[in-house]
Design a protein around this motif. Sequence first.
Motif, PDB file in Angstrom:
ATOM      1  N   PHE A 192      -7.068  -6.105  -3.165  1.00 22.12           N
ATOM      2  CA  PHE A 192      -7.022  -4.180  -2.928  1.00 22.12           C
ATOM      3  C   PHE A 192      -8.001  -3.864  -1.513  1.00 22.12           C
ATOM      4  O   PHE A 192      -8.561  -5.070  -0.431  1.00 22.12           O
ATOM      5  N   THR A 193      -7.163  -2.955  -0.886  1.00 18.59           N
ATOM      6  CA  THR A 193      -7.014  -2.923   0.783  1.00 18.59           C
ATOM      7  C   THR A 193      -8.415  -1.600   1.059  1.00 18.59           C
ATOM      8  O   THR A 193      -9.307  -1.167  -1.207  1.00 18.59           O
ATOM      9  N   GLU A 195      -9.486   1.252   0.984  1.00 16.91           N
ATOM     10  CA  GLU A 195      -9.083   2.810   0.888  1.00 16.91           C
ATOM     11  C   GLU A 195      -8.205   2.864  -1.112  1.00 16.91           C
ATOM     12  O   GLU A 195      -8.938   3.104  -1.615  1.00 16.91           O
ATOM     13  N   GLU A 196      -8.001   1.248  -1.138  1.00 17.27           N
ATOM     14  CA  GLU A 196      -7.182   1.122  -2.916  1.00 17.27           C
ATOM     15  C   GLU A 196      -8.810   0.984  -3.366  1.00 17.27           C
ATOM     16  O   GLU A 196      -8.750   1.759  -4.417  1.00 17.27           O
ATOM     17  N   VAL A 199     -10.386   4.944  -3.740  1.00 17.08           N
ATOM     18  CA  VAL A 199     -10.382   5.456  -5.040  1.00 17.08           C
ATOM     19  C   VAL A 199     -10.891   4.901  -6.187  1.00 17.08           C
ATOM     20  O   VAL A 199     -11.205   6.049  -7.022  1.00 17.08           O
ATOM     21  N   HIS A 200     -10.737   3.698  -6.554  1.00 15.65           N
ATOM     22  CA  HIS A 200     -11.295   3.099  -7.436  1.00 15.65           C
ATOM     23  C   HIS A 200     -13.124   3.787  -7.694  1.00 15.65           C
ATOM     24  O   HIS A 200     -13.066   3.545  -9.200  1.00 15.65           O
TER      25      HIS A 200
END
Length: 397
Positions: A192-193, A195-196, A199-200
């Motif tokens: 994951f980045t 930012e990703e 979001v999670h």
Amino acid sequence: MINNLEQTFRWFGPQDPVTLQSITQTGATGIVTALHHIPAGEVWSPEEIEKRKTMIEEAGLQWSVVESVNIHESIRIAGPERDGYIAKYIETLKNLSAAGLSVVCYNFMPVLDWTRTNLDYRLSNNASALRYEAAALAAFDLYILQRPEAVHEFTASQQEAAKTYFDSQSDDEKTQLTNIIMAGLPGTDDVFTIEEFKVHLKKYEHIDAAVLKQNMAYFLQAIIPDAEKQGIKMCVHPDDPPFSILGLPRIVSTEQDLVDVVNACPSPANGLTFCTGSLGANPANDLPGIVERLGQHIHFLHLRNVQREPDGSFYEADHLNGSTDMYAVMKAVILEQQKRAGAGRADVAIPMRPDHGHKLLDDFNYNTYPGYSVIGRLKGLAELRGLEMGIKRTLFS
């Protein structure tokens, strides 16, 4: 003499540098694997299952345990699509049962699977182990992820240790730490980045441990009746590490959590994966006692050891050396086998696999999945096999 535990080895599929031929030389007879190329939530077709099963059997082995049929996040967060994903999950279980597979491991850890901060921690003999360093995790949370709530979740001394750790790291080391923590599911190279991942995290904003337990109970109550009809034994894997990290709740970390799982939908199909490494990272867990009290629900064994440290850090130790008394654990497992044999149960030979071996010797020449080098696990399997034999000869000769 009661049956031996079924000796198994995890294999990540055709792309795994550890080949099936290599596994046949370890003494293991069973394979633990999954169709990692199928996205979480999608149905495993009979054709894909049979293709993998045939590959294993042609090598002279058998597919003993499915680890894992991953659960879509919509099920964990009770999203509007969860019933559809549960229906797909049940279809996968039916397809697995039709292929003769009956033990399915899964976990209910939000977003991330098992988490470490160092994948190449060198021991005194220069073997490589996996390590979880509390200060490194806190440094990531406070200064890289910069999660606003984190400052309220760490003590002043923990924050001081985190700052010291963070300041000691180069930019490359900070990037490496991020990539290790943000790694996705086992069997994939997904990372994951930041930012990703945020979001999670946002999806779990209003989901605490109590709500996540409710969502897990909903899932179990939906699938277990079908699993029981199909002869499938579901076995949840404990959280790793067995405590909340990065603001995400953990609900399979203690003995009471395990009791809550089996009570959520009482059935022979609703059981446990007993992982001595995951549970052993929590000093409050009485591992031999858990086997004694909940052994009837254990369908699968992950046997490994961790060395705990006072600040909550730990690293993967030798299988027979560490903070867990593996002799006491194995003895409790054997006594559970004796109970099963006396009750006429068919599942006396519980599948067992050595978990998270060190990198040793020729292992360094292969880019294996972290914790899954062949020689390190071979060593662990040999030690566990000998321990089992010694205890059984002492108890039953």
